[in-house]
Design a protein around this motif. Sequence first.
Motif, mmCIF file in Angstrom:
data_model
loop_
_atom_site.group_PDB
_atom_site.id
_atom_site.type_symbol
_atom_site.label_atom_id
_atom_site.label_comp_id
_atom_site.label_asym_id
_atom_site.label_seq_id
_atom_site.Cartn_x
_atom_site.Cartn_y
_atom_site.Cartn_z
ATOM 1 N N LEU A 84 -2.780 -1.298 -1.642
ATOM 2 C CA LEU A 84 -4.004 -1.018 -1.713
ATOM 3 C C LEU A 84 -4.145 0.361 -2.604
ATOM 4 O O LEU A 84 -5.137 0.489 -3.238
ATOM 5 N N ASP A 85 -3.051 1.125 -2.603
ATOM 6 C CA ASP A 85 -3.053 2.319 -3.395
ATOM 7 C C ASP A 85 -3.282 1.973 -4.878
ATOM 8 O O ASP A 85 -3.796 3.107 -5.633
ATOM 9 N N HIS A 86 -2.994 1.003 -5.370
ATOM 10 C CA HIS A 86 -2.957 0.629 -6.955
ATOM 11 C C HIS A 86 -4.520 0.693 -7.262
ATOM 12 O O HIS A 86 -4.807 0.947 -8.484
ATOM 13 N N LYS A 87 -5.269 -0.010 -6.410
ATOM 14 C CA LYS A 87 -6.862 -0.132 -6.804
ATOM 15 C C LYS A 87 -7.538 1.059 -6.813
ATOM 16 O O LYS A 87 -8.145 1.654 -7.555
ATOM 17 N N HIS A 88 -7.320 1.813 -5.184
ATOM 18 C CA HIS A 88 -8.291 3.047 -5.143
ATOM 19 C C HIS A 88 -7.231 3.797 -4.280
ATOM 20 O O HIS A 88 -6.135 3.556 -3.565
ATOM 21 N N PRO A 89 -7.012 5.324 -4.382
ATOM 22 C CA PRO A 89 -6.134 6.375 -3.875
ATOM 23 C C PRO A 89 -6.098 6.069 -2.244
ATOM 24 O O PRO A 89 -7.421 6.056 -1.682
ATOM 25 N N ILE A 90 -5.125 5.907 -1.586
ATOM 26 C CA ILE A 90 -5.027 5.759 -0.197
ATOM 27 C C ILE A 90 -4.637 7.335 0.222
ATOM 28 O O ILE A 90 -3.752 7.959 -0.219
ATOM 29 N N ALA A 91 -5.281 7.525 1.423
ATOM 30 C CA ALA A 91 -4.906 8.938 1.979
ATOM 31 C C ALA A 91 -3.632 8.852 2.864
ATOM 32 O O ALA A 91 -3.267 7.545 3.331
ATOM 33 N N HIS A 92 -2.917 9.864 2.981
ATOM 34 C CA HIS A 92 -1.802 9.866 3.718
ATOM 35 C C HIS A 92 -1.768 9.407 5.066
ATOM 36 O O HIS A 92 -0.874 8.784 5.818
ATOM 37 N N ALA A 93 -2.823 9.528 5.681
ATOM 38 C CA ALA A 93 -3.178 9.225 7.233
ATOM 39 C C ALA A 93 -3.129 7.619 7.201
ATOM 40 O O ALA A 93 -2.674 7.100 8.358
ATOM 41 N N MET A 94 -3.338 6.864 6.271
ATOM 42 C CA MET A 94 -3.546 5.594 6.482
ATOM 43 C C MET A 94 -1.996 5.003 6.441
ATOM 44 O O MET A 94 -1.555 3.945 7.006
ATOM 45 N N TYR A 95 -1.136 5.570 5.593
ATOM 46 C CA TYR A 95 0.382 5.320 5.719
ATOM 47 C C TYR A 95 1.001 5.462 7.190
ATOM 48 O O TYR A 95 1.597 4.485 7.607
ATOM 49 N N TRP A 96 0.505 6.517 7.970
ATOM 50 C CA TRP A 96 1.111 6.943 9.210
ATOM 51 C C TRP A 96 0.239 5.864 10.116
ATOM 52 O O TRP A 96 0.824 5.365 11.131
ATOM 53 N N SER A 97 -0.989 5.835 10.016
ATOM 54 C CA SER A 97 -1.539 4.766 10.913
ATOM 55 C C SER A 97 -1.276 3.451 10.760
ATOM 56 O O SER A 97 -1.721 2.694 11.898
ATOM 57 N N ASN A 98 -0.929 2.913 9.925
ATOM 58 C CA ASN A 98 -0.449 1.623 9.730
ATOM 59 C C ASN A 98 0.877 1.402 9.964
ATOM 60 O O ASN A 98 1.256 0.343 10.496
ATOM 61 N N SER A 99 1.683 2.235 9.448
ATOM 62 C CA SER A 99 3.058 2.155 9.664
ATOM 63 C C SER A 99 3.577 2.097 10.956
ATOM 64 O O SER A 99 4.469 1.024 11.658
ATOM 65 N N PHE A 100 3.057 3.010 12.028
ATOM 66 C CA PHE A 100 3.382 3.070 13.675
ATOM 67 C C PHE A 100 2.954 1.783 14.246
ATOM 68 O O PHE A 100 3.725 1.179 14.765
ATOM 69 N N PRO A 101 1.715 1.524 13.901
ATOM 70 C CA PRO A 101 1.180 -0.008 14.793
ATOM 71 C C PRO A 101 1.864 -0.975 14.012
ATOM 72 O O PRO A 101 2.162 -1.976 14.713
ATOM 73 N N GLY A 102 1.995 -0.910 12.837
ATOM 74 C CA GLY A 102 2.903 -2.232 12.195
ATOM 75 C C GLY A 102 4.463 -2.516 12.820
ATOM 76 O O GLY A 102 4.755 -3.530 13.212
#
Length: 154
Positions: free
Chosen positions: A115-133
């Motif tokens: 998703l970062d290729h289209k619009h900039p992603i906040a660093h919080a999303m990386y952590w918020s998705n990596s741990f639950p993933g």
Amino acid sequence: MATPLPRRPEADGASPRVVPAASGTADYAVPASLRGIGAQAAGVLGLLTGVWVALSPWFITLQYQGGNATAVDLICGLAAAAAGAFALASPRGFSGLQLGSLLLGIWLIISPPILDHKHPIAHAMYWSNSFPGGALIALAAAGLGFAALRRTAR
């Protein structure tokens, strides 16, 4: 409220025993083994993980522009929560749903860079998705392991 207890006569002429009437409402059996309890615990934790992923866009800024990240987290979270709920609803669990949770966990980990290729992603999303993933992957692997143990125990 009293439950009707029909009396059944004994064949050998002995005094009749009181036998509880069958209600016929409970098709779901409480798990009696540690494997069954472990499978249900994995389902509950998968359900809670899915709820967190679905609700996290309203607590954490995931993306600075656009709504891609919110839609991805909402859809993946609801799907993971549904998989956990359906796994709890079945007395034996569903191996296909655990496999779906495994794939959702993988998608949650790889979706922020995509998703970062289209619009900039906040660093919080990386952590918020990596741990639950990662949690979904671990829970799905545990659920598949419990299902395999149940099959071999029969």
